[in-house]
Structure formats: structure tokens, C-alpha cells
Design a protein around this motif. Structure first.
Motif, PDB file in Angstrom:
ATOM      1  N   SER A   2      11.559   1.656  14.447  1.00 20.91           N
ATOM      2  CA  SER A   2      10.765   0.683  13.701  1.00 20.91           C
ATOM      3  C   SER A   2      11.324   0.506  12.306  1.00 20.91           C
ATOM      4  CB  SER A   2       9.307   1.169  13.629  1.00 20.91           C
ATOM      5  OG  SER A   2       8.583   0.369  12.743  1.00 20.91           O
ATOM      6  N   SER A   3      11.164  -0.680  11.786  1.00 22.27           N
ATOM      7  CA  SER A   3      11.708  -0.967  10.464  1.00 22.27           C
ATOM      8  C   SER A   3      10.899  -0.367   9.341  1.00 22.27           C
ATOM      9  CB  SER A   3      11.779  -2.493  10.269  1.00 22.27           C
ATOM     10  OG  SER A   3      10.499  -3.052  10.371  1.00 22.27           O
ATOM     11  N   THR A  32      -1.419   3.830  -5.070  1.00 18.95           N
ATOM     12  CA  THR A  32      -2.570   3.184  -4.433  1.00 18.95           C
ATOM     13  C   THR A  32      -2.477   1.671  -4.536  1.00 18.95           C
ATOM     14  OG1 THR A  32      -3.773   3.508  -6.509  1.00 18.95           O
ATOM     15  CG2 THR A  32      -4.118   5.148  -4.761  1.00 18.95           C
ATOM     16  N   ASP A  33      -1.969   1.169  -5.672  1.00 16.67           N
ATOM     17  CA  ASP A  33      -1.778  -0.268  -5.823  1.00 16.67           C
ATOM     18  C   ASP A  33      -0.663  -0.776  -4.911  1.00 16.67           C
ATOM     19  OD1 ASP A  33      -3.766  -0.257  -7.723  1.00 16.67           O
ATOM     20  OD2 ASP A  33      -2.394  -0.170  -9.435  1.00 16.67           O
ATOM     21  N   VAL A  34       0.370   0.061  -4.730  1.00 13.53           N
ATOM     22  CA  VAL A  34       1.463  -0.321  -3.831  1.00 13.53           C
ATOM     23  C   VAL A  34       0.946  -0.465  -2.404  1.00 13.53           C
ATOM     24  CG1 VAL A  34       3.663   0.406  -2.840  1.00 13.53           C
ATOM     25  CG2 VAL A  34       3.228   0.760  -5.275  1.00 13.53           C
ATOM     26  N   ILE A  35       0.112   0.489  -1.985  1.00 16.95           N
ATOM     27  CA  ILE A  35      -0.456   0.426  -0.632  1.00 16.95           C
ATOM     28  C   ILE A  35      -1.301  -0.839  -0.470  1.00 16.95           C
ATOM     29  CG2 ILE A  35      -2.020   1.558   0.989  1.00 16.95           C
ATOM     30  CD1 ILE A  35       0.625   2.960   0.709  1.00 16.95           C
ATOM     31  N   ASP A  36      -2.092  -1.167  -1.504  1.00 13.34           N
ATOM     32  CA  ASP A  36      -2.907  -2.382  -1.439  1.00 13.34           C
ATOM     33  C   ASP A  36      -2.034  -3.629  -1.301  1.00 13.34           C
ATOM     34  OD1 ASP A  36      -5.214  -0.897  -1.670  1.00 13.34           O
ATOM     35  OD2 ASP A  36      -5.354  -1.124  -3.853  1.00 13.34           O
ATOM     36  N   LEU A  37      -0.911  -3.651  -2.038  1.00 13.65           N
ATOM     37  CA  LEU A  37       0.013  -4.790  -1.936  1.00 13.65           C
ATOM     38  C   LEU A  37       0.643  -4.870  -0.549  1.00 13.65           C
ATOM     39  CD1 LEU A  37       1.831  -4.579  -5.399  1.00 13.65           C
ATOM     40  CD2 LEU A  37       0.338  -6.424  -4.612  1.00 13.65           C
ATOM     41  N   MET A  38       1.045  -3.721  -0.006  1.00 10.93           N
ATOM     42  CA  MET A  38       1.627  -3.700   1.336  1.00 10.93           C
ATOM     43  C   MET A  38       0.626  -4.203   2.370  1.00 10.93           C
ATOM     44  SD  MET A  38       3.802  -0.138   1.475  1.00 10.93           S
ATOM     45  CE  MET A  38       5.383   0.025   0.621  1.00 10.93           C
ATOM     46  N   LEU A  39      -0.628  -3.804   2.207  1.00  8.50           N
ATOM     47  CA  LEU A  39      -1.664  -4.224   3.141  1.00  8.50           C
ATOM     48  C   LEU A  39      -1.923  -5.727   3.024  1.00  8.50           C
ATOM     49  CD1 LEU A  39      -3.692  -3.249   5.261  1.00  8.50           C
ATOM     50  CD2 LEU A  39      -5.322  -2.855   3.401  1.00  8.50           C
ATOM     51  N   ALA A  40      -1.913  -6.221   1.814  1.00  5.56           N
ATOM     52  CA  ALA A  40      -2.191  -7.642   1.596  1.00  5.56           C
ATOM     53  C   ALA A  40      -1.045  -8.526   2.079  1.00  5.56           C
ATOM     54  CB  ALA A  40      -2.482  -7.902   0.119  1.00  5.56           C
ATOM     55  N   GLU A  41       0.191  -8.088   1.815  1.00  6.16           N
ATOM     56  CA  GLU A  41       1.361  -8.899   2.153  1.00  6.16           C
ATOM     57  C   GLU A  41       1.942  -8.566   3.520  1.00  6.16           C
ATOM     58  OE1 GLU A  41       2.358 -11.376   0.376  1.00  6.16           O
ATOM     59  OE2 GLU A  41       0.954 -11.016  -1.269  1.00  6.16           O
ATOM     60  N   LYS A  42       1.404  -7.524   4.174  1.00  6.55           N
ATOM     61  CA  LYS A  42       1.894  -7.084   5.485  1.00  6.55           C
ATOM     62  C   LYS A  42       3.379  -6.742   5.438  1.00  6.55           C
ATOM     63  CE  LYS A  42      -2.167  -7.877   7.248  1.00  6.55           C
ATOM     64  NZ  LYS A  42      -2.839  -8.278   5.979  1.00  6.55           N
ATOM     65  N   SER A  44       6.183  -3.426   4.751  1.00 12.50           N
ATOM     66  CA  SER A  44       6.254  -1.961   4.873  1.00 12.50           C
ATOM     67  C   SER A  44       7.235  -1.323   3.893  1.00 12.50           C
ATOM     68  CB  SER A  44       6.653  -1.580   6.301  1.00 12.50           C
ATOM     69  OG  SER A  44       7.931  -2.114   6.623  1.00 12.50           O
ATOM     70  N   TYR A  45       7.792  -2.114   2.980  1.00 16.87           N
ATOM     71  CA  TYR A  45       8.725  -1.556   2.006  1.00 16.87           C
ATOM     72  C   TYR A  45       8.581  -2.311   0.689  1.00 16.87           C
ATOM     73  CZ  TYR A  45      11.271  -5.400   4.249  1.00 16.87           C
ATOM     74  OH  TYR A  45      11.623  -6.598   4.807  1.00 16.87           O
ATOM     75  N   ALA A  46       9.117  -1.709  -0.382  1.00 13.62           N
ATOM     76  CA  ALA A  46       9.019  -2.308  -1.715  1.00 13.62           C
ATOM     77  C   ALA A  46      10.292  -2.034  -2.500  1.00 13.62           C
ATOM     78  CB  ALA A  46       7.810  -1.740  -2.466  1.00 13.62           C
ATOM     79  N   VAL A  47      10.661  -2.983  -3.332  1.00  8.80           N
ATOM     80  CA  VAL A  47      11.818  -2.867  -4.222  1.00  8.80           C
ATOM     81  C   VAL A  47      11.325  -2.484  -5.615  1.00  8.80           C
ATOM     82  CG1 VAL A  47      13.681  -4.150  -5.340  1.00  8.80           C
ATOM     83  CG2 VAL A  47      13.207  -4.497  -2.912  1.00  8.80           C
ATOM     84  N   ILE A  48      11.971  -1.501  -6.225  1.00  4.34           N
ATOM     85  CA  ILE A  48      11.608  -1.068  -7.582  1.00  4.34           C
ATOM     86  C   ILE A  48      12.520  -1.784  -8.571  1.00  4.34           C
ATOM     87  CG2 ILE A  48      11.243   0.913  -9.084  1.00  4.34           C
ATOM     88  CD1 ILE A  48      11.273   2.668  -6.579  1.00  4.34           C
ATOM     89  N   PHE A  79      11.852   1.984  -1.573  1.00  4.49           N
ATOM     90  CA  PHE A  79      11.152   2.974  -0.749  1.00  4.49           C
ATOM     91  C   PHE A  79      10.286   2.249   0.273  1.00  4.49           C
ATOM     92  CE2 PHE A  79       8.293   1.984  -4.194  1.00  4.49           C
ATOM     93  CZ  PHE A  79       7.022   2.000  -3.634  1.00  4.49           C
ATOM     94  N   THR A  80       9.797   3.011   1.261  1.00  7.72           N
ATOM     95  CA  THR A  80       9.033   2.429   2.354  1.00  7.72           C
ATOM     96  C   THR A  80       7.680   3.121   2.482  1.00  7.72           C
ATOM     97  OG1 THR A  80       9.804   3.966   4.054  1.00  7.72           O
ATOM     98  CG2 THR A  80      11.188   2.050   3.600  1.00  7.72           C
TER      99      THR A  80
END
Length: 528
Positions: free
Chosen positions: A346-347, A404-414, A416-420, A431-432
């Protein structure tokens, strides 16, 4: 070109094996079967689900005809084609299974008509003495797993060396098969057993031919090492052949050497220690189990290996030690290379450990197991840029963002990863969601979970998980990007534009976006 591929593959394999190089015919046989299946599927029906069923049928036919073992061919199709591609299968399983069984049976019958009904190799006389031997077979499985890893690592090492030599000296690629054959020929002056003689040399190892003297334990161990080197040389130099037959040879030599050593050790200690409970079987029994265990470890087809040996021996007594040894060997050889590319994982995962991914190693060892790397994808990737495949929708966070804010963003935007990014929008890290989950498990187990955790603390506390080993650029060829992703064992790669020495993220390259690009390009071509 696609139509001529099976014939060219057959011709190249015939030359490679006819001159005795240290490879086998079963791999090309499977590839020929799948190539014919691709041709039939593209000519009559372009449905992707039906194409998958045809590929499974072709691979089953290739293996069943190669070993004259129809049951093993059916399970090989399941392990190598259907299970890795189960997410893409929409055709009813009953239809696919029927196609696989019919193709395996027909191929086996045709093979018997043309080549006779004799099995691929002669099964020697062997025996099983007592259930107390089972731990000895488990130890053999561990040993075969380590030998399988040695073959995979040696193959990767040789391939990298050949690639480096080509880049450094400019020697044409077409010259390497000649050099590889010459090297194997020189080795065979001392160890002629490593050459491909059909399965006659396996019969000699198992001492299944009358009036043929068995080999000593020392020579068997030498043959294991030399066969690994010779087989890796053949693969790296570009000679055409499979790893099934070499795996069986290496496994037979390993098992026979192990069996002879165990027999000698028991006989040595019997006068001083009462070992009447432990009755050791003949070395041939360990040789047969070693063949299946090594085949399973190298090619990651444990069910096929078990059923192949059972189908050839037709002896229920061999099943229990066979299952134990094959299971351990397959598990050990997959532990270090369990992560795959996007086709097998999985990605959501982020693998920045620098380990070569499992699917890459497996494709290097046995190309017939990587049916997703077809000609269409290769053709498209050679002329497609990263900018066409990258995903431009991704999350941007800073080092000061709460997790916690990152998780909220991931949930909202669907996502599974984020660029710093830094304050000037330059790339800092990546990170993922899986990285966060692993850190939470680690901290919870040690009762050190802080109430509020920043992205910067995650990157520092979790062993530098946010580091980026490599980045792509929009004007890079997609084929090169995929190759480098496999090399570093990563599933997602940031795509950046370099301006005045600073990297600005513009997208993410991941398996889903690559697969979607290939599908869209193929569909557009079909419509035009």
C-alpha cells in the motif's frame, strides 16, 4: 515486436542452455506462456480482468510443461499472478480457475506427447525413519533460506557491477553475454557439474543414477558456492534463462551435504550418547526437501515448491518435513526483503531504510515472476515524463505543526503522506501516516507518549524518518524515476523544481499515480 517476443525468447534460451550456461528452461517457458497469453488477449479481448486470467493460464502452462507437473503449475499461477494482482481481478474466480486448470492440463499432456511422461528428474530411493527427525528438517529449512538469500544478494551484486562496468568503460551491452559465457566456461573447467545438463547433474547430486559414485560433502558445499556465483554471472551478463533449475541444483547439493553431515555426526556420537530415539534418514531425503526449500526461498513460491516435490515423489510421508522446511526457508528469505514497490504494498508506507525492495530483487532473480512489468508499460515509461505522472495534490506542513493537526488534515484531504516545507516553501522532509502510527506504538509501549507532539519532534525522535534519500524532477523520464525508487526502496518521492540551488516541491510520485498514468495512456491509445 510483441508477436516475435516468444520466439526470440525461445531462441535465446535455447542458445543459452544448449551451450551449458548455468540457468534453467522453466523461467523462459513461463515467460513464453505469458507472452503468448498477452498476444491472444490483446488480439481478441482487451479487458484487463480477462487479460489477468490469460496471464495466469499462460504461466501455469509454462511451468506445468517445464516440470511435467500440472498441479504445481496451477498453484504457481495462483502464487505468482493471481495473488499479487488480486486487487485488479474483477473476473469471477471460477472462470479464472477453470482457465488455469485447463491450460496446465493441456500443456502437460502436450509435453508428455512430445517429451515423454518421465518426470523432470529421477526421484532417488529414500526413507523417513522417525518423527524425531523433524527438527533436523527445520534446521535444513533455515539453512536453505540463508542460501537463498546468498543467491539473491549475489545476483544483485553482480548486476550492479556489470552496470557500473558498462557505464565506466562503455563496453556494449551485447558483449556481456559473451563474457558471461566465457567466465562460466572457465569455471566449468574445474567444476563441470555447474553446467546445465538438463536435470542429469541433479540426478548425480541425489545419487539416483545407478553405477554413479556419489559426491563428497566437501565437494557438495563447493558446488553450492560455485553454482551461486556462476548463476549470478549468467543473469548479470544478460544470458536468457530461469532460476528454477539452478535453485533445485543448489537445494539438492545443500540438502545432500547436510544429510551426509547429520548422518556422520549421529554415527560419531552414537557410542557416547544414546541416540536410539533419533533415526536419521538417508541423505537423499534431505536432498529432496532441500530442493523444495531453496526453490521456495529464491522464487518465493512455497506452495508451488511443496506441490512440485509431492507431485514428483507421490509420497505423503514427505509432506510434513517438506512443509516445515519450505515455510522456514521462504520466511527467512523474505524477512530482509519483505517490502515491495507499489504493486505489492500500500502507498501508505514509507521505506527510507535503503534496503532494496523485495519486488525488485525478485524481478532481478526471476523475471518470469514479474508479469506486471510488461512491454506496454516499458514503452510508455521510456517516453513519459515525471510531470505527466506526478500527483499535484498533497499536504504541506511545517516543522511546528502539531501531529494532531496533521492527522486532521490527512483525514479531511484523504491523503496518507505530507511534505514538510520551510518558511520560504523549500523542501525539508517527508513522512507518512504509517510513520506516525509506528511512532505512536513505540511511545505507547514505553509509556512516553507526550500530550502534544510536533512534526519536528517526530522527525528527531523516530530515527530521522523524515529524511529524503532522493527527489525527482518534472522533466525526468518516468522509467529512470521508477528505477531509482526501486533502488532506494521508496514508495513515494517528492518532485521538486531546483531554483538557485533550493528545492521547491511541486508534486508527489507514487505507485497509484504511476499506475493511473499507464492506464490512461493505454486507454487513450486504444481510443485513437
Amino acid at each position: 515486436m510483441s508477436a516475435s517476443r516468444p520466439f526470440l525468447k525461445a531462441l535465446a534460451a535455447s542458445i543459452t542452455l544448449g551451450t551449458g550456461n548455468s540457468l534453467g528452461p522453466e523461467g523462459p517457458s513461463v515467460e513464453i506462456g505469458t507472452s503468448i497469453a498477452k498476444g491472444v488477449g490483446s488480439f481478441f479481448d482487451k479487458n484487463s480482468a480477462r487479460m489477468l486470467s490469460l496471464l495466469a493460464a499462460g504461466s501455469a502452462a509454462g511451468l506445468s510443461s517445464g516440470f511435467n507437473a500440472a498441479v504445481a503449475g496451477c498453484f504457481f499461477a495462483v502464487e505468482s499472478v493471481l495473488w499479487p494482482s488480486s486487487a485488479d481481478a474483477t473476473l469471477p474466480l471460477t472462470n479464472t480457475t477453470s482457465m488455469v486448470i485447463l491450460s496446465a492440463v493441456i500443456a502437460s499432456v502436450v509435453s508428455e506427447i512430445g517429451l515423454g511422461s518421465e518426470p523432470a528428474f529421477k526421484v532417488p530411493e529414500y526413507d523417513f525413519r522417525s518423527p524425531g527427525e523433524l527438527p533436523l528438517y527445520l534446521l535444513l529449512g533455515i539453512l536453505c533460506g540463508l542460501v537463498s538469500l546468498a543467491l539473491s544478494w549475489c545476483t544483485s551484486y553482480m548486476l550492479n557491477n556489470v552496470d557500473n562496468i558498462h557505464k565506466a568503460t562503455g563496453i556494449p551491452r551485447a558483449s556481456f553475454p559473451v563474457l558471461g559465457g566465457l567466465s562460466v566456461g572457465l569455471i566449468a573447467l574445474v567444476y563441470p557439474e555447474i553446467l546445465y545438463w538438463g536435470f542429469e547433474n541433479v540426478d548425480i547430486l541425489l545419487e539416483s543414477r545407478p553405477f554413479v559414485k556419489g559426491l563428497s560433502t566437501d565437494l557438495l558445499l563447493q558446488l553450492v558456492a560455485i553454482k551461486i556465483i556462476a548463476t549470478s554471472l549468467c543473469r548479470a551478463s544478460g544470458l536468457v534463462g530461469g532460476y528454477y533449475a539452478p535453485s533445485l541444483f543448489i537445494g539438492a547439493a545443500t540438502g545432500m551435504a547436510y544429510g551426509k553431515f547429520i548422518g556422520l555426526a549421529v554415527a560419531e556420537f552414537y557410542p557416547t550418547i544414546n541416540l536410539s530415539v533419533l533415526e536419521v534418514a538417508s541423505p537423499q531425503a534431505y536432498g529432496l526437501v532441500g530442493m523444495a526449500a531453496t526453490l521456495a526461498g529464491v522464487c518465493q513460491v512455497p506452495l508451488t515448491a511443496v506441490l512440485l516435490l509431492f507431485e514428483l515423489t507421490q509420497d505423503y510421508r514427505i509432506v510434513l518435513p517438506l512443509l516445515g522446511a519450505v515455510g522456514l526457508s521462504s520466511w527467512i528469505s523474505s524477512v530482509q526483503t519483505k517490502r515491495g514497490d507499489g504493486s505489492q504494498e500500500s502507498s501508505t508506507g514509507n521505506n527510507f531504510g535503503g534496503v532494496m525492495p523485495f519486488s525488485s530483487n525478485l524481478c532481478q532473480v526471476e523475471s518470469s515472476l514479474c508479469l506486471d512489468n510488461d512491454d506496454v508499460k516499458t514503452t510508455y515509461s521510456m517516453r513519459t515524463l515525471v510531470s505527466e505522472a506526478m500527483n499535484t495534490k498533497y499536504l504541506k506542513v511545517s516543522m511546528c505543526t502539531l501531529l494532531t493537526d496533521v492527522i486532521d488534515l490527512m483525514l479531511a484531504e484523504k491523503e496518507s503522506y505530507a511534505v514538510i516545507i520551510d518558511t520560504d516553501d523549500t523542501l525539508i522532509g517527508f513522512f507518512t501516516l504509517k510513520d506516525i502510527q509506528e511512532y505512536v506504538k513505540f511511545a505507547t509501549a514505553r509509556s512516553k507518549m507526550p500530550k502534544e507532539l510536533l512534526v519536528s519532534e517526530l522527525c528527531l525522535l523516530n530515527g530521522g524518518v523524515c529524511s529524503i534519500p532522493w527527489t525527482a524532477t518534472p522533466d525526468m523520464e518516468l522509467s529512470y524515476a521508477q528505477m531509482t525508487m526501486n533502488k532506494y526502496g521508496v514508495n513515494q518521492v517528492p518532485v521538486v523544481r531546483n531554483i538557485h540551488g533550493r528545492a521547491y516541491p511541486v508534486g508527489i510520485l507514487d505507485p497509484d499515480s504511476i499506475s493511473l498514468t499507464y492506464s490512461a495512456l493505454a486507454t487513450r491509445r486504444a481510443l485513437s
